[in-house]
Design an enzyme around this catalytic site. Structure first.
Site, PDB file in Angstrom:
ATOM      1  N   GLY A 187       0.739  -1.231   0.088  1.00  0.00           N
ATOM      2  CA  GLY A 187       0.115   0.274  -0.043  1.00  0.00           C
ATOM      3  C   GLY A 187       0.784   1.321  -0.005  1.00  0.00           C
ATOM      4  CE  LYS A 205       4.607  15.279  -2.044  1.00  0.00           C
ATOM      5  NZ  LYS A 205       5.103  13.997  -1.673  1.00  0.00           N
TER       6      LYS A 205
END
Lengths: 439, 439
Positions: A187, A205
């Protein structure tokens, strides 16, 4: 004092974390902020899919606009992600004079200029600490904590998935594809991992970090972006043997010619603290002219860590609601009318050192040909190593070279010519190298 | 907008750095703050001793009170250091409704409660980012950046001199006294190094960090403080062999029984990022319940780095001057009327793991005696190693033990009994050990 009413858009990973952290630390937060912060209205895509999240006292809807339009809401927290309808909802909230907190890096990187202009016009705040490096208060550190500095450069490990993959490749000698598959099953990586491993997430970012560091508008389309999917186990191991780690860095640097804005795999000396940031963690190294190097490290993603940043923004917004808008911290660190139009450098103009790996035929004269081409392009060699390749080709050798700093355009031309040599039998691998030392 | 007029007390290392940084980055700072920040009046002990510092446009005096009393000054920056007259000057500035910025850790640690109460009464701000860890914006990070968290603990390398000494001892196998002498000649250590090497300076800073982390009043007198002067080259080397570094840490931890507040040499696993903070640099590791571990690293002292923090505070104060005092960031992170009276734990009640070094006669039964005593005091052993000592005593051996976590009182009693064994031929060395892992 009355609690502040917050409307929440999105009850996924970060949204549910925000609900939990605000509830768990309600008293602690109120002791800091001087008043309670309370989610009174929340929207989720599917109200039947909220698990055991405790939402007592919260009006729930599947219509995000209903939250934005709720006249009792002072602050809208946007945790839907993606560009649309996030952009429309945020703009609508601002239009109604509501403050906004968002964790949406793509939204800020691509539409931040428009959003901040509208917020400025309406006298409201748009806070986005959670958009970069999760729980690390890096926006605050650069925008406020280093306000006395001329920021020279910053370099960050700002994608946890990529860093996890590179760390596993090094620690266990594993292949990229193999680790990626594991990251997906754990995950850490999305089913479609493109945003993470091709550097797009990091570029979002970096766009934000560069703007607040240098006071330039957000320019996502100018970021040079290169992913980690071409990094081989051999490169990781050769770099290691030379005393370097390969990290996927976002780098923004101020130069006399313009601003460098680039995301790519990078060799960095293992002795640097940031070289030892492993696994899914994030870190940003910032060099200010007064403070020198500072580093900020922590969890770059996850439910509670990202919620930590969302809540910190909520407290900031609550405090600054009574401040004259002109005296608030500007969205991009510099006053909106004082942003600079320094150009972003094309990647060809950027100067870095390089790591090169060449598979050559193992015979006399090959090295002379290669080093001659490098010299022709004004590329100085810092180190050369010859390695037996892993496979069984007795007639071939891997040559590893570290160069000194050189203009990228020169390097590209040199590689093109090297590639034409018949003794060079595979495409040349080249990875940028940064010492992260000089101001 | 008109520039803000700043009065400066002290033109020594940090004062001259502040003058230089404000001048050099004047435009950059004004682009951020929205208005200029200008030193208009400054006091120095000796005006003939200012070297080539450019003080054009600054009224100069040797009378600090004249700056404090100057009606055109909005903010007084106190960079004199020491307790008196710094305390009196700061209180006088507050009394006149002026805001204060200070780098004075001793002043805040010892008189902060009084100073903040007076500031609260007068509706002014006292900013002190520069008092802890120089240029690292650690006060801001904890007080604002982690405002959504319940802080569980923090651990910092917050004295550069001590860290320089321990780093040299490890890297070069040198003795404490030898490195200290070098640090003094390099100017890293004062002629009287007591404050640095005995941990008093670190205790000042820890006092401040603990208050803003937990929302408790400043309680310098409750800090347990142990210096590094008893650390031997052997301990550094044995720790190294076991995979640990010895660092001089300030540790503050919240426990159900009370708050731990302690400065002492500490073994920490070499894999922790903070274990790799070397030389004069500082770092603070903070564990929040939502964000998990975050780390802040940079220059903890020096002229320009400390000035970086002073200027950041100036920008903050300038911005918040128009904010309703009740909505400003509270001095100790929590509202003044919401501080907690959780007790500080006596050191006997603190639980840590330990490293023990015992010089014993090399004969049967010694280990049985020692391990029996440890068991009697409920101390579990994690690892034991026997080492040949460096010197030529054939009949003796060094026994190194790592224990699991145990109440310090138990450990003291056990050591007292071990010390009574005739086979234990020197005083037992014991150094606390922290894994810095669990929340």
């Amino acid at each position: 004092m009355q609690p502040v009413n917050v409307g929440l858009l999105g009850l996924g990973t970060v949204g549910s974390g925000t609900v939990r952290v605000l509830a768990r630390n309600h008293d602690e937060i109120a002791r800091r902020a001087g008043r309670g912060i309370k989610i009174t209205h929340a929207a989720a895509r599917n109200l039947n899919d909220l698990g055991d999240l405790d939402l007592r006292g919260v009006r729930l809807t599947e219509d995000a606009a209903a939250v934005v339009n709720d006249p009792e809401i002072d602050i809208v927290v946007e945790l839907i992600g993606g560009l649309s309808p996030a952009r429309e909802l945020v703009l609508a909230a601002i239009e109604q004079g509501k403050h906004v907190v968002t964790a949406n890096k793509a939204l800020i990187a691509l539409h931040g200029n428009e959003i901040f202009a509208k917020a400025q016009e309406k006298g409201v705040m748009v806070a986005f600490e959670a958009a970069v490096a999760g729980g690390i208060p890096i926006i605050k550190a650069i925008r406020e904590g280093l306000a006395g500095n001329r920021i020279e450069w910053l370099a960050g490990i700002i994608n946890g998935t990529g860093n996890f993959i590179l760390t596993e490749m090094r620690d266990k000698g594993r292949d990229f594809a193999d680790v990626l598959a594991e990251a997906q099953s754990l995950g850490y990586a999305e089913a479609d991992p493109t945003f993470d491993i091709e550097g797009i997430d990091a570029a979002h970012k970096l766009t934000i970090l560069a703007s607040i560091a240098f006071g330039v508008p957000l320019q996502f389309d100018k970021v040079y972006t290169e992913g980690i999917s071409a990094i081989s186990r051999e490169d990781v191991s050769y770099a290691n043997a030379l005393g370097y780690r390969i990290k996927h860095l976002g780098v923004a640097r101020r130069t006399p010619a313009g601003i460098e804005l680039r995301v790519h795999p990078t060799l960095i000396p293992e002795r640097r603290l940031i070289a030892n940031v492993d696994g899914v963690l994030n870190a940003v190294l910032v060099w200010g002219d007064a403070v020198g190097p500072t580093l900020y490290y922590g969890a770059g993603a996850g439910s509670d860590p990202t919620a930590s940043a969302v809540v910190a923004d909520l407290v900031d917004v609550v405090r600054a609601m009574t401040t004259d808008p002109e005296n608030r911290v500007p969205h991009l660190a510099f006053q909106a009318d004082a942003l600079s139009d320094i150009a972003i450098l094309p990647i060809d103009e950027v100067e870095t050192a390089f790591y090169l790996r060449l598979r050559v035929q193992d015979r006399t004269g090959v090295m002379a040909d290669i080093t001659r081409i490098l010299a022709d392009h004004e590329i100085s060699i810092e180190a050369i190593r010859q390695q037996e390749p892993d496979d069984d080709d007795d007639d071939a050798a891997d040559v590893i070279m570290l160069t000194q700093r050189v203009r990228e355009g020169n390097m590209n031309q040199a590689i093109e010519r090297i590639q034409e040599l018949t003794s060079v039998i595979r495409p040349v691998t080249r990875i940028r190298l940064e010492l992260l030392k000089q101001p």
